[in-house]
Design a protein around this motif. Structure first.
Motif, PDB file in Angstrom:
ATOM      1  N   ALA A 191      41.675  -6.684  86.466  1.00 28.06           N
ATOM      2  CA  ALA A 191      40.948  -5.492  85.613  1.00 28.06           C
ATOM      3  C   ALA A 191      42.664  -4.782  85.167  1.00 28.06           C
ATOM      4  O   ALA A 191      43.223  -4.518  85.446  1.00 28.06           O
ATOM      5  CB  ALA A 191      39.764  -5.129  86.543  1.00 28.06           C
ATOM      6  N   ALA A 192      41.980  -4.012  83.851  1.00 26.69           N
ATOM      7  CA  ALA A 192      42.391  -3.156  82.644  1.00 26.69           C
ATOM      8  C   ALA A 192      41.859  -2.252  83.681  1.00 26.69           C
ATOM      9  O   ALA A 192      40.844  -2.433  83.984  1.00 26.69           O
ATOM     10  CB  ALA A 192      42.705  -4.062  81.296  1.00 26.69           C
ATOM     11  N   LEU A 193      42.846  -1.108  83.165  1.00 28.32           N
ATOM     12  CA  LEU A 193      42.083   0.317  83.356  1.00 28.32           C
ATOM     13  C   LEU A 193      41.390   0.464  82.136  1.00 28.32           C
ATOM     14  O   LEU A 193      42.745  -0.059  81.495  1.00 28.32           O
ATOM     15  CB  LEU A 193      43.671   1.270  84.041  1.00 28.32           C
ATOM     16  CG  LEU A 193      42.876   2.534  83.470  1.00 28.32           C
ATOM     17  CD1 LEU A 193      41.693   2.721  85.200  1.00 28.32           C
ATOM     18  CD2 LEU A 193      44.132   3.716  83.863  1.00 28.32           C
ATOM     19  N   LYS A 194      40.517   0.453  81.849  1.00 27.91           N
ATOM     20  CA  LYS A 194      40.024   1.072  80.681  1.00 27.91           C
ATOM     21  C   LYS A 194      40.289   1.530  79.502  1.00 27.91           C
ATOM     22  O   LYS A 194      40.608   1.137  78.401  1.00 27.91           O
ATOM     23  CB  LYS A 194      38.302   1.269  80.701  1.00 27.91           C
ATOM     24  CG  LYS A 194      37.449   1.646  79.313  1.00 27.91           C
ATOM     25  CD  LYS A 194      36.371   2.221  79.871  1.00 27.91           C
ATOM     26  CE  LYS A 194      35.372   1.792  78.345  1.00 27.91           C
ATOM     27  NZ  LYS A 194      33.744   2.338  78.829  1.00 27.91           N
ATOM     28  N   THR A 195      41.163   2.723  79.780  1.00 27.89           N
ATOM     29  CA  THR A 195      41.617   4.044  78.809  1.00 27.89           C
ATOM     30  C   THR A 195      42.964   3.605  79.006  1.00 27.89           C
ATOM     31  O   THR A 195      43.935   4.892  78.266  1.00 27.89           O
ATOM     32  CB  THR A 195      41.553   4.866  78.786  1.00 27.89           C
ATOM     33  OG1 THR A 195      41.953   5.624  80.074  1.00 27.89           O
ATOM     34  CG2 THR A 195      39.397   5.214  79.120  1.00 27.89           C
ATOM     35  N   GLY A 196      44.128   2.726  79.791  1.00 29.25           N
ATOM     36  CA  GLY A 196      44.843   2.427  79.175  1.00 29.25           C
ATOM     37  C   GLY A 196      46.169   0.995  78.915  1.00 29.25           C
ATOM     38  O   GLY A 196      47.183   0.963  79.606  1.00 29.25           O
ATOM     39  N   VAL A 197      45.385   1.406  77.927  1.00 35.57           N
ATOM     40  CA  VAL A 197      46.077   0.088  77.654  1.00 35.57           C
ATOM     41  C   VAL A 197      46.398   0.742  75.578  1.00 35.57           C
ATOM     42  O   VAL A 197      45.320   0.946  75.327  1.00 35.57           O
ATOM     43  CB  VAL A 197      45.205  -1.764  77.149  1.00 35.57           C
ATOM     44  CG1 VAL A 197      46.189  -2.410  76.038  1.00 35.57           C
ATOM     45  CG2 VAL A 197      43.926  -1.627  78.041  1.00 35.57           C
ATOM     46  N   SER A 198      47.721   0.259  76.075  1.00 37.41           N
ATOM     47  CA  SER A 198      48.547   1.094  74.214  1.00 37.41           C
ATOM     48  C   SER A 198      48.747  -0.433  73.380  1.00 37.41           C
ATOM     49  O   SER A 198      49.941  -1.588  74.353  1.00 37.41           O
ATOM     50  CB  SER A 198      48.741   1.788  74.998  1.00 37.41           C
ATOM     51  OG  SER A 198      50.104   1.909  75.618  1.00 37.41           O
ATOM     52  N   GLY A 199      49.163  -0.670  72.155  1.00 35.24           N
ATOM     53  CA  GLY A 199      50.593  -0.834  71.379  1.00 35.24           C
ATOM     54  C   GLY A 199      49.639  -2.550  70.867  1.00 35.24           C
ATOM     55  O   GLY A 199      48.243  -2.361  70.795  1.00 35.24           O
ATOM     56  N   THR A 200      50.229  -3.450  71.037  1.00 30.55           N
ATOM     57  CA  THR A 200      49.429  -5.066  69.528  1.00 30.55           C
ATOM     58  C   THR A 200      49.976  -5.859  70.450  1.00 30.55           C
ATOM     59  O   THR A 200      51.208  -5.651  70.595  1.00 30.55           O
ATOM     60  CB  THR A 200      50.499  -4.552  68.186  1.00 30.55           C
ATOM     61  OG1 THR A 200      50.083  -3.006  67.747  1.00 30.55           O
ATOM     62  CG2 THR A 200      49.713  -5.771  67.468  1.00 30.55           C
ATOM     63  N   VAL A 201      48.740  -7.046  70.325  1.00 26.28           N
ATOM     64  CA  VAL A 201      49.352  -7.924  71.054  1.00 26.28           C
ATOM     65  C   VAL A 201      49.366  -9.022  70.320  1.00 26.28           C
ATOM     66  O   VAL A 201      47.777  -8.970  69.329  1.00 26.28           O
ATOM     67  CB  VAL A 201      47.627  -7.553  71.961  1.00 26.28           C
ATOM     68  CG1 VAL A 201      46.108  -8.314  71.563  1.00 26.28           C
ATOM     69  CG2 VAL A 201      48.523  -9.786  73.067  1.00 26.28           C
ATOM     70  N   SER A 202      49.420 -10.461  70.133  1.00 28.37           N
ATOM     71  CA  SER A 202      49.467 -11.414  68.794  1.00 28.37           C
ATOM     72  C   SER A 202      48.125 -12.202  69.761  1.00 28.37           C
ATOM     73  O   SER A 202      48.886 -12.797  70.635  1.00 28.37           O
ATOM     74  CB  SER A 202      49.733 -11.742  67.732  1.00 28.37           C
ATOM     75  OG  SER A 202      50.356 -10.505  67.103  1.00 28.37           O
ATOM     76  N   SER A 203      47.552 -13.533  68.864  1.00 30.62           N
ATOM     77  CA  SER A 203      47.104 -14.543  69.489  1.00 30.62           C
ATOM     78  C   SER A 203      47.974 -15.102  69.171  1.00 30.62           C
ATOM     79  O   SER A 203      48.851 -15.541  68.220  1.00 30.62           O
ATOM     80  CB  SER A 203      45.761 -14.713  68.735  1.00 30.62           C
ATOM     81  OG  SER A 203      45.771 -14.941  67.531  1.00 30.62           O
ATOM     82  N   THR A 204      47.790 -16.564  70.771  1.00 34.33           N
ATOM     83  CA  THR A 204      48.923 -17.320  70.463  1.00 34.33           C
ATOM     84  C   THR A 204      48.118 -19.068  69.847  1.00 34.33           C
ATOM     85  O   THR A 204      48.786 -19.778  70.067  1.00 34.33           O
ATOM     86  CB  THR A 204      49.398 -17.442  72.319  1.00 34.33           C
ATOM     87  OG1 THR A 204      49.247 -17.527  73.215  1.00 34.33           O
ATOM     88  CG2 THR A 204      50.597 -16.609  71.514  1.00 34.33           C
ATOM     89  N   LYS A 205      46.264 -18.791  70.191  1.00 31.72           N
ATOM     90  CA  LYS A 205      45.992 -20.261  70.613  1.00 31.72           C
ATOM     91  C   LYS A 205      44.648 -19.854  70.020  1.00 31.72           C
ATOM     92  O   LYS A 205      44.443 -18.794  69.750  1.00 31.72           O
ATOM     93  CB  LYS A 205      45.744 -20.712  71.459  1.00 31.72           C
ATOM     94  CG  LYS A 205      46.646 -21.459  71.997  1.00 31.72           C
ATOM     95  CD  LYS A 205      46.520 -21.957  73.489  1.00 31.72           C
ATOM     96  CE  LYS A 205      47.375 -23.071  74.693  1.00 31.72           C
ATOM     97  NZ  LYS A 205      48.321 -23.600  73.999  1.00 31.72           N
ATOM     98  N   PRO A 206      44.125 -20.869  68.701  1.00 32.19           N
ATOM     99  CA  PRO A 206      42.582 -20.743  68.154  1.00 32.19           C
ATOM    100  C   PRO A 206      41.693 -19.779  69.426  1.00 32.19           C
ATOM    101  O   PRO A 206      41.553 -20.621  70.291  1.00 32.19           O
ATOM    102  CB  PRO A 206      42.690 -21.529  67.775  1.00 32.19           C
ATOM    103  CG  PRO A 206      43.907 -22.442  67.362  1.00 32.19           C
ATOM    104  CD  PRO A 206      44.456 -21.786  68.613  1.00 32.19           C
ATOM    105  N   LEU A 207      40.392 -19.448  69.006  1.00 33.97           N
ATOM    106  CA  LEU A 207      39.365 -18.573  69.713  1.00 33.97           C
ATOM    107  C   LEU A 207      38.308 -19.495  69.259  1.00 33.97           C
ATOM    108  O   LEU A 207      38.075 -19.198  67.647  1.00 33.97           O
ATOM    109  CB  LEU A 207      39.484 -17.310  70.203  1.00 33.97           C
ATOM    110  CG  LEU A 207      38.415 -17.061  70.542  1.00 33.97           C
ATOM    111  CD1 LEU A 207      38.149 -17.775  71.639  1.00 33.97           C
ATOM    112  CD2 LEU A 207      38.178 -15.566  70.187  1.00 33.97           C
ATOM    113  N   SER A 208      37.805 -19.974  70.387  1.00 32.27           N
ATOM    114  CA  SER A 208      36.183 -21.140  69.962  1.00 32.27           C
ATOM    115  C   SER A 208      35.383 -19.558  69.923  1.00 32.27           C
ATOM    116  O   SER A 208      35.460 -19.850  71.602  1.00 32.27           O
ATOM    117  CB  SER A 208      36.191 -22.560  69.701  1.00 32.27           C
ATOM    118  OG  SER A 208      34.768 -22.754  70.021  1.00 32.27           O
ATOM    119  N   TYR A 209      34.037 -19.114  69.688  1.00 33.21           N
ATOM    120  CA  TYR A 209      33.983 -17.851  69.737  1.00 33.21           C
ATOM    121  C   TYR A 209      32.067 -18.130  68.915  1.00 33.21           C
ATOM    122  O   TYR A 209      32.412 -17.955  67.860  1.00 33.21           O
ATOM    123  CB  TYR A 209      34.077 -16.910  69.621  1.00 33.21           C
ATOM    124  CG  TYR A 209      33.206 -15.242  69.910  1.00 33.21           C
ATOM    125  CD1 TYR A 209      32.867 -15.410  70.953  1.00 33.21           C
ATOM    126  CD2 TYR A 209      32.830 -14.966  69.227  1.00 33.21           C
ATOM    127  CE1 TYR A 209      31.528 -14.000  71.794  1.00 33.21           C
ATOM    128  CE2 TYR A 209      32.269 -14.077  69.192  1.00 33.21           C
ATOM    129  CZ  TYR A 209      31.038 -13.637  70.503  1.00 33.21           C
ATOM    130  OH  TYR A 209      30.500 -12.465  70.419  1.00 33.21           O
TER     131      TYR A 209
END
Length: 410
Positions: free
Chosen positions: A254-272
């Protein structure tokens, strides 16, 4: 019996004995599409052979689902499925097991008013919130497996003649879940042990954070002080071992809810939501998603992030080496069950309670205090590649290699 029938039977046995691990006297519920009936019948047979008291099957038809979205009045999508929620809550509270057999058409809801999709997802999520808490704290044994449908196979293998698409999908699925091996149950036991070696090492390190770098990605994820890395197998409240995802190649926490910073890019399509979201980036500040961009499906992605307060944060953090069977197959499945097991991934929304020490017994308030995100949403998206490096940041700030070039560095 043909090779296909032999493998189909082995796959059904695997879902019963390793996936949900049906126990004598237990009730098993199965959610499935009509395309999967031949397989479901075999699962039912093996479940009763394992001692199941009752096997309850809920069937759905995608053509009928699409008719509702096209033809029903707007207020149809505001109906909360309380009857469905009650059935699942009763199952969990009585120590039952749940198997989902998926065969989704990734483009099923293409062109549908996104308001209809997001409204139904929200009211359904609210109605099923208690059951989702049960799932995320392992109150019951549950598992997800997949079978091909014509529409899904056509999406994955558009270059093949129509009559070869479903056979190709079956071959790929059998390989991904190790049914092609002489003893699939033994192969899974070995696979689980290998993944557990990785989770044991990570749990011994107790990293304060992970730092991800790759093209389009520079992201730091803090982890709760009492976080736990978990691999393929889980244990239900009644002590039954089960494997929630088949296939699985991940080790996750699990991530710490308030502890994420920066940018992330997807590498595969997401079916949603019956739509494809592709080539997207998320930017985080103090854990919260503050910017969303996508080349395809941006409106759908924004509606996901806006589902509730918790959907503005991430819950799950999962590590999957680029050198894994699904990744090396080169097949893009347009289905998260498979694609997430070819790539490092994160989940928008809720974290699993069992990913912190004592989390299964915690109240929602206690989980929140421990930094665990809670949401109606839990949607995995893929961020890994052969160009991704990940460092584990120790309590004193030292960076240690966890991934190099998309693969384990230890």
């Amino acid at each position: 019996m043909s090779d296909f029938q032999t493998n189909l039977n082995k796959y059904a046995e695997l879902a019963v004995k390793v996936g949900v691990n049906v126990q004598p006297g237990q009730i098993l519920m199965i959610d499935a599409g009509v395309e999967s009936l031949e397989y479901v019948r075999l699962v039912v047979k093996h479940a009763y052979a394992a001692g199941a008291k009752l096997v309850k099957v809920n069937l759905a038809d995608e053509a009928i689902t699409r008719m509702r979205y096209d033809l029903a009045p707007d207020d149809s999508f505001e109906i909360a499925p309380k009857w469905t929620a009650a059935e699942r809550e009763e199952l969990a509270e009585n120590g039952g097991a749940m198997l989902a057999v998926i065969s989704n058409n990734p483009d099923l809801l293409n062109g549908v008013d996104p308001n209809r999709i997001s409204t139904l997802q929200k009211v359904s999520g609210e109605a099923l919130s208690k059951y989702r808490q049960y799932v995320q704290s392992d109150k019951l044994a549950w598992s997800i497996v997949a079978v091909p449908s014509a529409a899904w196979a056509a999406k994955v293998f558009p270059h093949l003649p129509e009559n070869e698409q479903i056979p190709a999908m079956w071959e790929a699925i059998f390989k991904a879940v190790r049914v092609d091996q002489p003893d699939p149950v033994a192969a899974w036991q070995q696979h689980i042990a290998t993944l557990n070696d990785k989770s044991t090492y990570l749990n011994s390190k107790k990293y304060k954070a992970l730092h991800y770098t790759a093209p389009g990605t520079d992201l730091t994820i803090e982890l709760p002080p009492t976080h736990l890395w978990v691999a393929a197998d889980s244990e239900s409240e009644r002590g039954t071992a089960f494997v929630a995802n088949m296939p699985t190649e991940e080790v996750f926490t699990a991530a710490l809810k308030t502890g994420v910073s920066g940018t992330v890019s997807s590498t595969k399509p997401l079916s949603y939501g019956g739509n494809i979201i592709d080539n997207f980036t998320l930017t985080f500040e103090n854990g919260r998603i503050v910017d969303v961009k996508a080349e395809q499906g941006e409106e759908t992605l924004k509606r996901l992030v806006e589902m509730d307060e918790g959907s503005h944060y991430i819950g799950e953090v999962a590590l999957v080496p680029h050198k894994s069977p699904i990744s090396e197959s080169g097949i893009l499945y347009y289905n998260t069950l498979f694609d997430e097991n070819a790539s490092n991934h994160l989940a928008i929304g809720s974290a699993y309670a069992f990913n912190i020490e004592g989390g299964k017994a915690m109240s929602r308030e206690e989980l929140a205090e421990a930094g665990i995100n809670q949401s109606l949403a839990h949607v995995d998206f893929m961020i890994g590649s052969a160009e991704m490096n990940i460092d584990g940041i120790t309590q004193d700030g030292t960076a240690e290699p966890v991934f190099r070039g998309g693969n384990w560095a230890f």
